[in-house]
Write a protein that holds these residues in place. Structure first.
Motif, PDB file in Angstrom:
ATOM      1  N   VAL A  24       4.012  -3.989  -5.571  1.00 33.91           N
ATOM      2  CA  VAL A  24       4.760  -4.872  -4.493  1.00 33.91           C
ATOM      3  C   VAL A  24       5.576  -4.061  -3.732  1.00 33.91           C
ATOM      4  N   VAL A  25       5.475  -3.657  -2.436  1.00 32.40           N
ATOM      5  CA  VAL A  25       6.255  -3.034  -1.538  1.00 32.40           C
ATOM      6  C   VAL A  25       7.114  -3.827  -0.539  1.00 32.40           C
ATOM      7  N   LEU A  26       8.461  -3.768  -0.383  1.00 34.01           N
ATOM      8  CA  LEU A  26       9.060  -4.494   0.387  1.00 34.01           C
ATOM      9  C   LEU A  26       9.251  -3.349   1.618  1.00 34.01           C
ATOM     10  N   LEU A  27       8.842  -3.924   2.742  1.00 38.89           N
ATOM     11  CA  LEU A  27       9.170  -3.396   4.273  1.00 38.89           C
ATOM     12  C   LEU A  27      10.315  -3.575   4.662  1.00 38.89           C
ATOM     13  N   LEU A  28      10.830  -2.408   4.922  1.00 37.90           N
ATOM     14  CA  LEU A  28      12.385  -2.065   5.183  1.00 37.90           C
ATOM     15  C   LEU A  28      12.601  -1.957   6.872  1.00 37.90           C
ATOM     16  N   ASP A  29      11.637  -1.255   7.365  1.00 35.63           N
ATOM     17  CA  ASP A  29      11.509  -0.916   8.554  1.00 35.63           C
ATOM     18  C   ASP A  29      10.176  -0.712   8.984  1.00 35.63           C
ATOM     19  N   VAL A  30       9.790  -1.152  10.260  1.00 37.68           N
ATOM     20  CA  VAL A  30       8.415  -1.004  10.790  1.00 37.68           C
ATOM     21  C   VAL A  30       8.623  -1.004  12.369  1.00 37.68           C
ATOM     22  N   ASN A  31       8.109   0.150  12.846  1.00 39.29           N
ATOM     23  CA  ASN A  31       8.433   0.527  14.376  1.00 39.29           C
ATOM     24  C   ASN A  31       7.162   1.203  14.775  1.00 39.29           C
ATOM     25  N   SER A  32       7.206   1.795  16.073  1.00 38.30           N
ATOM     26  CA  SER A  32       5.982   2.448  16.725  1.00 38.30           C
ATOM     27  C   SER A  32       5.591   3.697  15.909  1.00 38.30           C
ATOM     28  N   GLU A  33       7.012   4.244  15.229  1.00 38.23           N
ATOM     29  CA  GLU A  33       6.717   5.621  14.703  1.00 38.23           C
ATOM     30  C   GLU A  33       6.218   5.535  13.167  1.00 38.23           C
ATOM     31  N   GLY A  34       6.246   4.414  12.644  1.00 36.91           N
ATOM     32  CA  GLY A  34       5.655   4.098  11.347  1.00 36.91           C
ATOM     33  C   GLY A  34       6.301   2.908  10.606  1.00 36.91           C
ATOM     34  N   ALA A  35       6.237   3.120   9.090  1.00 33.19           N
ATOM     35  CA  ALA A  35       6.841   2.264   8.365  1.00 33.19           C
ATOM     36  C   ALA A  35       7.625   2.681   7.224  1.00 33.19           C
ATOM     37  N   LEU A  36       8.602   2.041   6.713  1.00 35.21           N
ATOM     38  CA  LEU A  36       9.225   2.507   5.621  1.00 35.21           C
ATOM     39  C   LEU A  36       9.464   1.510   4.571  1.00 35.21           C
ATOM     40  N   GLY A  37       9.418   1.496   3.345  1.00 37.40           N
ATOM     41  CA  GLY A  37       9.375   0.317   2.235  1.00 37.40           C
ATOM     42  C   GLY A  37       9.696   0.973   1.017  1.00 37.40           C
TER      43      GLY A  37
END
Length: 184
Positions: A24-37
């Motif tokens: 289970v991954v919590l998304l911390l940042d999503v934008n046009s450059e990609g995603a981080l979780g």
């Protein structure tokens, strides 16, 4: 579904990457450059106090580092919940609602009393532009909404199952059904 910070990704049986099986991954940042979780259900055996001594007393139980993902495993990210939205500490970066990130270079006394929970992750999960959307489209991830405590559960072994059981309709049934149809 539009991906956004604060959402959860739940690995589907189609996802074969050993870094993410049953995660289970919590998304911390999503934008046009990609995603981080960060992966929420992979605790390590390493106490936070051994690696980041001043934060050892600030983290939620279990007081260990969590394996946040395969990228940047030599660094750490802290996810926390604010006690009061009017009392935002130095080093705070909002994610969704009262959930956010805390800069681990911040002196702990500056966040003391401002947080209800804190968890430290070694590494993170990262995707380039449109990569995660492609993985969702091919069926590697279920995208769901989470609850505030999902990021801070003491026992994360049943997190995947519990998150999916909260989902409406066929999605919850599909994930929690036995693999052997004869067991239905």
């Amino acid at each position: 579904m539009q991906l956004a910070s604060g959402m959860l990704l739940v690995a589907t049986p189609a996802l074969q990457d050993p870094n993410f099986v049953d995660t289970v991954v919590l998304l911390l940042d999503v934008n046009s450059e990609g995603a981080l979780g960060v992966v929420l259900n992979r605790p390590s055996q390493v106490p936070v106090a051994e690696v980041l001594e001043p934060w050892g007393d600030a983290v939620a139980e279990p007081e260990v580092l969590f394996r946040g993902g395969p990228v940047g495993t030599d660094g750490a990210l802290a996810v926390a919940a604010l006690r009061d939205p009017q009392d935002v500490p130095v080093g705070w970066r909002p994610v969704a609602g009262l959930l956010g990130m805390v800069d681990l270079d911040t002196p702990t006394e500056l966040v003391d009393g401002s947080l209800t929970a804190l968890r430290v992750f070694a590494g993170y999960a990262g995707w380039g532009a449109e990569q995660l959307e492609g993985e969702v489209e091919e069926g590697s991830w279920y995208v769901v909404t989470g609850e505030a405590d999902d990021a801070f559960r003491v026992d994360t072994s049943g997190l995947r199952r519990d998150v999916m059981r909260r989902q409406p309709g066929m999605l919850a049934w599909h994930v929690t059904r036995p693999v052997d149809p004869d067991l239905n």
